[in-house]
Motif scaffolding. Structure first.
Motif, PDB file in Angstrom:
ATOM      1  N   UNK A 160       0.420  -6.710 -17.808  1.00 30.87           N
ATOM      2  CA  UNK A 160       0.790  -5.332 -18.145  1.00 30.87           C
ATOM      3  C   UNK A 160      -0.162  -4.318 -17.506  1.00 30.87           C
ATOM      4  N   UNK A 161      -1.446  -4.637 -17.511  1.00 26.69           N
ATOM      5  CA  UNK A 161      -2.445  -3.693 -17.012  1.00 26.69           C
ATOM      6  C   UNK A 161      -2.718  -3.864 -15.515  1.00 26.69           C
ATOM      7  N   UNK A 162      -2.032  -4.802 -14.876  1.00 29.62           N
ATOM      8  CA  UNK A 162      -2.295  -5.075 -13.451  1.00 29.62           C
ATOM      9  C   UNK A 162      -1.040  -4.886 -12.602  1.00 29.62           C
ATOM     10  N   UNK A 163      -0.168  -3.966 -13.036  1.00 30.67           N
ATOM     11  CA  UNK A 163       1.094  -3.778 -12.329  1.00 30.67           C
ATOM     12  C   UNK A 163       0.881  -3.288 -10.896  1.00 30.67           C
ATOM     13  N   UNK A 164      -0.199  -2.532 -10.679  1.00 28.35           N
ATOM     14  CA  UNK A 164      -0.499  -2.060  -9.320  1.00 28.35           C
ATOM     15  C   UNK A 164      -0.731  -3.217  -8.372  1.00 28.35           C
ATOM     16  N   UNK A 165      -1.426  -4.244  -8.849  1.00 25.41           N
ATOM     17  CA  UNK A 165      -1.683  -5.426  -8.019  1.00 25.41           C
ATOM     18  C   UNK A 165      -0.382  -6.182  -7.754  1.00 25.41           C
ATOM     19  N   UNK A 166       0.482  -6.260  -8.766  1.00 22.82           N
ATOM     20  CA  UNK A 166       1.784  -6.918  -8.584  1.00 22.82           C
ATOM     21  C   UNK A 166       2.597  -6.178  -7.519  1.00 22.82           C
ATOM     22  N   UNK A 167       2.579  -4.837  -7.568  1.00 25.21           N
ATOM     23  CA  UNK A 167       3.306  -4.038  -6.580  1.00 25.21           C
ATOM     24  C   UNK A 167       2.750  -4.269  -5.184  1.00 25.21           C
ATOM     25  N   UNK A 168       1.415  -4.230  -5.048  1.00 21.83           N
ATOM     26  CA  UNK A 168       0.785  -4.373  -3.731  1.00 21.83           C
ATOM     27  C   UNK A 168       1.107  -5.724  -3.099  1.00 21.83           C
ATOM     28  N   UNK A 169       0.948  -6.798  -3.869  1.00 22.97           N
ATOM     29  CA  UNK A 169       1.243  -8.134  -3.347  1.00 22.97           C
ATOM     30  C   UNK A 169       2.745  -8.293  -3.142  1.00 22.97           C
ATOM     31  N   UNK A 170       3.539  -7.735  -4.066  1.00 22.76           N
ATOM     32  CA  UNK A 170       4.989  -7.834  -3.960  1.00 22.76           C
ATOM     33  C   UNK A 170       5.530  -7.177  -2.704  1.00 22.76           C
ATOM     34  N   UNK A 171       4.963  -6.031  -2.326  1.00 21.77           N
ATOM     35  CA  UNK A 171       5.407  -5.353  -1.103  1.00 21.77           C
ATOM     36  C   UNK A 171       5.177  -6.225   0.130  1.00 21.77           C
ATOM     37  N   UNK A 172       4.058  -6.956   0.129  1.00 20.04           N
ATOM     38  CA  UNK A 172       3.745  -7.827   1.273  1.00 20.04           C
ATOM     39  C   UNK A 172       4.708  -9.012   1.324  1.00 20.04           C
ATOM     40  N   UNK A 173       4.876  -9.704   0.195  1.00 21.22           N
ATOM     41  CA  UNK A 173       5.758 -10.876   0.160  1.00 21.22           C
ATOM     42  C   UNK A 173       7.204 -10.459   0.432  1.00 21.22           C
TER      43      UNK A 173
END
Length: 452
Positions: free
Chosen positions: A171-184
């Motif tokens: 929940x508190x790390x959604x920015x990291x999920x977005x950043x990695x998700x954009x790459x994948x």
């Protein structure tokens, strides 16, 4: 062994009840949670408490994010912002790389707009570009569909990856999920484009829908139906400003405090909270309202967004309830020790998600269910770190796009609007999603070698 057989029976129940019995996934997951509680001999008095706590905890934070993201998507869709996004990409890339242009358009548009809606909106544009550039409509259809599918599966605020992130405690790390998700997602979009290029020079007989096919006129009429289109800034800001705020908030929260610890840090921490960031995005989306009665237009869009979000919220909550029941059973310890001995790590959630996606068709259900199943096993799989959880979301996402075929609504949207015969759609669209899923999993595995 009995624990695993019960789990296999639960998965089979979810698949059969949603496919053969046509039961809504919300009820299927809720029923599976009750069955799991009794099958694993959880005390009867604890089953309901565990289910309601699991349902509430996942929606308590992620639910607002899903609703706000859906409302923003509705406003962007209804205002013609998707057309503006597409035309901006065409101006930047020109017409020399037709499938690349369509892939990038799909990649950008599907961050705020559901892939099904995005394909319908952009279908006329795709046909017009195919006619103007004299390339195969099938190639352009697959490039658009796979571009849309990529970010739909990996990048919040799309509900599927948000729900998976919530189930895995991110929940508190959604920015990291977005950043990695954009790459994948970019890797999978390019993989889909590569497959689309196989059809670029082929003459393919499309099905005749009985209507005169005039793609340029179709697109001109569609464009005109939106009236005055928003500017590029107005179109992109409601989605990319929140993403930027969420990512900056995540950076500010790093233990090393790279952005300091004063007022600037506190402000970024507040604005970077996903709920607040999406409220900022919603405020920016309001600049797209253009009717005489903007309050009524806004009310109608919000009502439509809430209606669209409701089934997703229920599925997400039921998935959280199912996962909560599994967490209080001995299944996690048993499966974790068994799987850790096999050393398959990230490939386990990929395989489970792919099996669920292929069997029952819904990417969102595959993401929610697999993340609920995997959450208790992260420690034994060696993935119980922040980055390990993020990469688990990516592995589940890769599985949840493998494969799109006749039980997936998106498959039929692509098939019908592109006028492809079903046999051709299996070769073009279904195989493209298989290649995308494998490429996404390989990209996730390579990232794990560097980041874990």
């Amino acid at each position: 062994m009995v624990l695993v057989l019960i789990l296999a029976a639960l998965i089979a129940f979810i698949v059969l009840s949603t496919t053969r019995l046509k039961l809504h996934p919300f009820l299927a997951l809720l029923a599976a949670a009750f069955i799991a509680g009794f099958a694993y001999q959880v005390p009867a008095g604890e089953i309901v408490k565990t289910i309601t706590a699991g349902f509430g905890s996942i929606l308590g934070y992620i639910g607002i994010v899903i609703v706000l993201g859906t409302i923003i998507g509705v406003i962007l869709e209804r205002s013609g912002a998707a057309i503006t996004m597409a035309e901006t990409v065409i101006k930047l890339l020109g017409e020399r790389f037709p499938t690349l242009t369509m892939s990038i358009i799909g990649y950008l548009v599907s961050i705020p707009v559901f892939c099904d809606s995005g394909y319908v909106i952009l279908n006329s544009l795709k046909n017009a570009l195919a006619a103007r550039m004299r390339v195969s409509t099938v190639a352009m259809s697959v490039a658009l569909a796979t571009g849309l599918y990529a970010t739909h599966t990996f990048v919040p605020p799309t509900p599927g990856p948000i729900a998976a992130a919530g189930n895995l405690g991110l929940d508190a790390s959604l920015g990291l999920v977005i950043a990695v998700g954009l790459v994948v997602a970019l890797v999978t979009a390019f993989a889909g484009m590569w497959w689309a290029n196989r059809f670029i020079g082929r003459e393919v007989q499309l099905e005749d829908d009985g209507l005169p096919h005039q793609p340029d006129q179709d697109f001109a009429a569609l464009r005109a139906s939106y009236g005055k289109l928003p500017s590029a800034f107005q179109a992109f800001a409601p989605i990319f400003v929140p993403i930027l705020l969420i990512c900056l908030g995540s950076i500010a929260a790093f233990p090393s405090k790279p952005l300091g610890s004063g007022l600037f840090f506190a402000t970024l921490g507040f604005l970077g909270t996903p709920v607040v960031a999406l409220l900022v995005g919603l405020a920016l989306a309001c600049t797209l309202l253009k009717s005489a009665d903007k309050r009524k237009e806004f009310h109608d869009h919000v009502a439509e967004g809430i209606l669209s979000a409701a089934p997703i919220l229920l599925i997400t909550g039921a998935g959280g309830a199912f996962g909560a029941v599994l967490k209080v059973t001995p299944l996690g310890d048993y499966l974790g020790s068994t799987l850790s001995a096999l050393g398959i790590g990230l490939f386990m959630p990929f395989v489970v998600a792919a099996a669920l996606k292929t069997a029952q068709g819904s990417t969102t259900v595959a993401l929610v269910t697999t993340s609920a199943l995997v959450a208790p096993l992260l420690g034994q799989l060696g993935l119980d770190s922040e980055m390990g959880r993020v990469l688990t979301v990516m592995a589940i996402g890769a599985g949840a796009m493998t494969v799109s075929h006749a039980n997936d609504s998106f498959f039929w949207v692509v098939t019908q609007f592109s006028r492809m015969p079903v046999s051709l759609a299996y070769r073009a669209q279904t195989l493209a999603t298989l290649i995308q899923g494998i490429a996404g999993m390989l990209a996730t595995w390579l990232l794990s070698l560097v980041l874990l």
